[in-house]
Enzyme design. Structure first.
Site, PDB file in Angstrom:
ATOM      1  N   GLU A 202      70.312  17.062 -16.193  1.00 36.95           N
ATOM      2  CA  GLU A 202      69.181  17.853 -16.682  1.00 36.95           C
ATOM      3  C   GLU A 202      69.681  19.211 -17.141  1.00 36.95           C
ATOM      4  O   GLU A 202      70.454  19.862 -16.449  1.00 36.95           O
ATOM      5  CB  GLU A 202      68.114  18.088 -15.603  1.00 36.95           C
ATOM      6  CG  GLU A 202      67.192  16.933 -15.315  1.00 36.95           C
ATOM      7  CD  GLU A 202      66.082  17.328 -14.341  1.00 36.95           C
ATOM      8  OE1 GLU A 202      65.641  18.509 -14.366  1.00 36.95           O
ATOM      9  OE2 GLU A 202      65.663  16.467 -13.549  1.00 36.95           O
TER      10      GLU A 202
ATOM     11  N   GLU B  46      67.651  16.499  -7.202  1.00 36.33           N
ATOM     12  CA  GLU B  46      67.602  17.886  -6.737  1.00 36.33           C
ATOM     13  C   GLU B  46      67.276  18.011  -5.242  1.00 36.33           C
ATOM     14  O   GLU B  46      66.310  18.681  -4.849  1.00 36.33           O
ATOM     15  CB  GLU B  46      66.616  18.687  -7.595  1.00 36.33           C
ATOM     16  CG  GLU B  46      67.041  18.698  -9.056  1.00 36.33           C
ATOM     17  CD  GLU B  46      66.220  19.620  -9.957  1.00 36.33           C
ATOM     18  OE1 GLU B  46      65.168  20.115  -9.500  1.00 36.33           O
ATOM     19  OE2 GLU B  46      66.636  19.840 -11.104  1.00 36.33           O
TER      20      GLU B  46
END
Length: 481
Positions: free
Chosen positions: A272, A161
């Site tokens: 995710e 991320e």
């Protein structure tokens, strides 16, 4: 007055479509060092054998607590023993890593910014040549140890991320530079190895990433990204329920479709996703999660190659290690290895066929999918709505056309009174720790129970009626000839 039923119709002689089990590709875990724990390993073994997961992904394989690279007397010292112990274990149970290469070893870090209680460093390397050398040395070590025929089945994902400042204290351009050096190092070991990114939150940077790779001739074998139903909907201070109330019924399906379009011919791996992004959220432990998972997975077909739920276990420590048996953790299993409704949803999914039949009929909260494999029909049903959206118990009526002889039939349910260990724990008085007898009782309460279901059979048509409570999931199995 009888309640109005919801009608769905399916003919088992209609041409089925392929339905690969893409959700089994990968499952998430929190932190690399957890993979050295015996209880973590026991739980993952169970998830592999019962749910069919093939890869596992975790943060921090490069972090200092793994000892992968340290500075001793102004010299770089590599130590791959802990990483090897994890890989050895995964291979021993028939699984493989989806290897997220993060976070920055302190010996290479350009700053002191950290994330999570285990202090993962989130700054760029101060020396990109040494960063590239680290990735090359580690990956070459694994190829030498396990062989290219094995490691070519692994996936190497660069960072986690980077579009969020919590995980990357620099710019998009600097992440692309980080990726470029890592990808070059991996392909230098062997071109058969698979590397990809941008591993972003909320489906971000995909077009820019691919344009960068094309312009600079940087390898990118796959696209990886993340999403949660709470992404982009919450304001600071909003709780999960408030955020989800603003979401849309099939928001994740819309996002995977958009990502697939952006990715073009590249495979797409969501590394995710979850019921919510809150690490302490009761929804994770409730039947709501089972219905949400089932619906979301079934709607992702055709868009993704892998869809990794975050996470398989409550053995998890990003903020702190909660010891409460049901504390709303991300896991499919709680700390004691007791299956939550979410785990049982994946158990139902693991048993469905790899061909799916068309079904006619729609409803605002009720959905049905029918899969087929030799001699078995599986009817997967949900009655699900986002929090603060209207939902009630529904009578579902299914008309199955051109059905041969039915040898047996049964239903398995997940709802407030079925496969709901958290509810049993609440009825125990919410003990803060569990005795072995309590663990056994809660394991039993979590179980899927096969119950008889009434079927009316007329001239090769089967008629099934089933009550579906709010946020309920059910799987009807028909064994046929």
């Amino acid at each position: 007055m009888d309640r109005e039923s919801i009608n769905f119709i399916c003919s088992i002689t209609d041409p089925p479509q392929p339905f690969p089990h893409f959700w089994k590709h990968t499952v998430g875990s929190g932190h690399a060092t957890l993979a050295l724990r015996a209880d973590w390993q026991k739980q993952l073994s169970r998830c592999h054998s019962e749910l069919g997961f093939k890869h596992v992904r975790f943060h921090g394989v490069l972090s200092d607590d793994m000892g992968t690279l340290v500075n001793e007397d102004d010299k770089f010292v590599y130590s791959f023993f802990n990483a090897d112990q994890i890989c050895d274990f995964l291979l021993s149970i028939g699984m493989r890593p989806f290897m997220e290469l993060s976070f920055m070893p302190l010996a290479l870090a350009s700053g002191n910014d950290i994330v999570f209680h285990y202090k993962g460093n989130v700054t760029p390397p101060r020396d990109y040549k040494e960063w590239e050398n680290l990735i090359y040395t580690l990956v070459k070590h694994w190829v030498d140890r396990y062989g290219i025929s094995e490691v070519s089945h692994w996936f190497f994902e660069i960072w986690n991320e980077p579009n969020l400042s919590a995980f990357w204290k620099s710019t998009k351009a600097e992440y692309f530079r980080l990726y470029q050096h890592a990808a070059r190092a991996i392909k230098k070991v062997d071109h058969a190895l698979q590397v990809g990114g941008p591993a972003t939150a909320d489906n971000a940077w995909i077009t820019d990433f691919l344009n960068f790779c094309k312009k600079h001739k940087v390898p990118a074998d796959f696209i990886s990204t993340h999403h949660y139903p709470t992404d982009d909907f919450g304001k600071p201070g909003d709780d999960t329920i408030a955020q989800l109330a603003k979401s849309k019924r099939s928001v994740l399906r819309e996002e995977v479709a958009k990502t697939k379009t952006e990715a073009g011919d590249k495979p797409v791996y969501y590394t995710e996703w979850s019921t919510s992004s809150n690490p302490f959220d009761d929804l994770h432990d409730m039947p709501y999660a089972a219905a949400f998972i089932t619906k979301t997975v079934m709607e992702a077909q055709g868009y993704v190659n892998g869809y990794s739920y975050w996470t398989f276990s409550d053995i998890f420590e990003e903020n702190y290690f909660s010891s409460i048996p049901f504390h709303g953790g991300f896991g499919l299993l709680n700390l004691y290895g007791i299956p939550k409704p979410s785990y049982r949803a994946y158990q139902l999914l693991s048993g469905i066929g790899e061909s799916i039949l068309p079904v006619r009929g729609t409803h605002p909260t009720a959905n049905i999918w029918i899969t087929i494999k030799p001699g078995v029909l599986k009817l997967l049903i949900t009655n699900w709505a986002l929090p603060r959206h209207p939902i009630k118990t529904e009578m579902i009526r299914i008309h199955m056309k051109n059905v041969g002889k039915i040898l047996s039939s049964y239903v398995e349910r997940i709802d407030d009174t079925h496969a709901n260990a958290r509810q049993a724990w609440l009825e125990m008085g919410q003990p803060s720790s569990l005795t072995p007898d309590q663990v056994s009782a809660l394991e039993l309460a979590s179980s899927l129970i096969k119950e008889q279901i009434h079927i009316i059979y007329e001239e090769k048509s089967a008629f099934i009626e089933i009550d579906m409570p709010p946020q309920g999931t059910a799987c009807i199995t028909l064994e046929i000839v």
